[in-house]
Design an enzyme around this catalytic site. Structure first.
Site, PDB file in Angstrom:
ATOM      1  N   THR A  47       0.814  -1.213   0.000  1.00 51.63           N
ATOM      2  CA  THR A  47       0.000   0.000   0.000  1.00 51.63           C
ATOM      3  C   THR A  47       0.846   1.260   0.000  1.00 51.63           C
ATOM      4  O   THR A  47       0.370   2.342  -0.362  1.00 51.63           O
ATOM      5  CB  THR A  47      -0.938  -0.016   1.226  1.00 51.63           C
ATOM      6  OG1 THR A  47      -1.871   1.054   1.129  1.00 51.63           O
ATOM      7  CG2 THR A  47      -0.170   0.125   2.523  1.00 51.63           C
ATOM      8  N   LYS A  48       2.110   1.162   0.393  1.00 55.42           N
ATOM      9  CA  LYS A  48       2.967   2.338   0.501  1.00 55.42           C
ATOM     10  C   LYS A  48       3.330   2.938  -0.850  1.00 55.42           C
ATOM     11  O   LYS A  48       3.808   4.076  -0.919  1.00 55.42           O
ATOM     12  CB  LYS A  48       4.231   1.994   1.285  1.00 55.42           C
ATOM     13  CG  LYS A  48       3.968   1.557   2.732  1.00 55.42           C
ATOM     14  CD  LYS A  48       3.304   2.651   3.555  1.00 55.42           C
ATOM     15  CE  LYS A  48       3.215   2.259   5.027  1.00 55.42           C
ATOM     16  NZ  LYS A  48       2.633   3.326   5.853  1.00 55.42           N
ATOM     17  N   ASP A  49       3.110   2.207  -1.939  1.00 57.37           N
ATOM     18  CA  ASP A  49       3.307   2.803  -3.262  1.00 57.37           C
ATOM     19  C   ASP A  49       2.474   4.064  -3.415  1.00 57.37           C
ATOM     20  O   ASP A  49       2.894   5.034  -4.050  1.00 57.37           O
ATOM     21  CB  ASP A  49       2.887   1.818  -4.362  1.00 57.37           C
ATOM     22  CG  ASP A  49       3.888   0.713  -4.605  1.00 57.37           C
ATOM     23  OD1 ASP A  49       4.901   0.645  -3.878  1.00 57.37           O
ATOM     24  OD2 ASP A  49       3.639  -0.103  -5.504  1.00 57.37           O
TER      25      ASP A  49
END
Length: 346
Positions: A47-49
């Site tokens: 999710t950090k993208d």
């Protein structure tokens, strides 16, 4: 006539629009319908993208980040990988201060993406000069032309999920979502997603997952940081020993704490039942769901979305290693990685 090619200009165009997948076998004894928002489908496998791309492009738009600059970040691994990935595409140098709790797999991945990595002791206070928070700040002060993303205290962390994750879930559930369950570390994912969903329907219940050894649950309930809550734990990217301003505590309805051991077992069980190879925090998120179900949180009409933050490949030397599990005292006879013997053909 030349046919238009169905191609992407870079992997950055693949960020977001991750699938919502119904969970079946692992939820068969639970009331309600349960759906996993599987963030491992992002190109950087987490999710950090979303925040790496959004924060960096906002810094470019505002003229804060210029060609030749260096991006610095504090990370337990996933944000660092995403920042390194975006930096590669955009041509920036990348320096990462990483907690020693991060798996060797994650650290090796960061170095593979060209990042310079500083591994900092995990079990020190946030204001200790050796902590990854303070190391990143020092490097930012020392390196001219550097930008410190500072995900724990950056409002853009929330905005990224308000603009992407929240709308995706609302559309994917056709507005029928009743519960959002998400792990809370920096708090950006749960806060931004919840902010959007509650604007659409204030009755959506938002539940954060915290770790034993972290201060978040008690702070949510008392608005006081209790140092007595802090002690070492093994889950990466979940919980904190400080209060991140990237967490909107007012929009979260309640927190549930989960253990290291049960979260590891549950991650393994997800792979064995749903075929989803997910990370440690995904196991923690579903472990929280199980505990909530035992408390009677859900009914047959519940539509529960659980955010699975990253991919299991980042934990091969940890929760997916039988040796590591045994070393931690996490006996797991049902979900052994080596349960099926290898047959060597001669």
């Amino acid at each position: 006539m030349k046919e238009d090619l169905k191609v992407y200009n870079s992997i950055l165009e693949l960020i977001g629009d991750t699938p919502l997948i119904k969970l079946n076998r692992i939820t068969e004894n639970l009331e309600g319908d349960f759906y996993a928002k599987v963030e491992a489908f992002n190109p950087g496998h987490s999710t950090k993208d979303r925040i790496a791309q959004y924060i960096i492009e906002e810094a470019e738009r505002k003229g804060i980040l210029k060609p030749g600059d260096t991006i610095i970040e504090t990370t337990s691994g996933n944000t660092g990988f995403s920042v390194a990935m975006v930096s590669v595409i955009k041509g920036y140098d990348c320096i990462l201060a990483v907690s020693s709790k991060s798996s060797k797999d994650k650290i090796d991945m960061l170095r593979t993406m060209g990042a310079k990595v500083y591994v900092c002791p995990a079990n020190v206070s946030a204001d200790d000069p050796r902590s990854y928070y303070q190391v990143a700040k020092r490097l930012h002060q020392e390196i001219k032309g550097s930008v410190y993303i500072n995900q724990y205290f950056n409002e853009l962390n929330i905005d990224a999920h308000y603009k992407t994750t929240g709308p995706e879930i609302w559309k994917q559930t056709e507005g029928k979502v009743t519960h959002l369950v998400a792990c809370s570390g920096t708090g950006g994912t749960i806060s931004g997603t919840a902010r959007y969903l509650k604007e659409q329907n204030p009755d959506v219940k938002v539940i954060g997952i915290d770790a034993y050894g972290s201060v978040l649950k008690k702070y949510h309930e008392t608005k006081e940081l209790d140092p007595n809550e802090i002690y070492p734990y093994r889950i990466e990217g979940l919980g904190k020993n400080l209060i991140p301003t990237a967490t909107d505590f007012d929009i979260i309805d309640k927190f549930v704490k989960v253990t290291d051991s049960e979260s590891a077992h549950t991650a393994r069980y997800i792979a064995r039942t749903e075929g989803l190879f997910v990370g440690y925090t995904s196991g923690a998120a579903f472990q929280g769901v199980k505990q909530l179900a035992e408390e009677g949180e859900f009914t047959e009409n519940s539509k529960v979305v659980i955010i699975f933050p990253d991919h299991g490949s980042r934990y091969m030397s940890k929760i997916y290693s039988d040796d590591w599990m045994q070393e931690q005292g996490f006996s797991d006879t049902e979900n052994l990685v080596g349960a099926e013997p290898i047959e060597f053909v001669k």
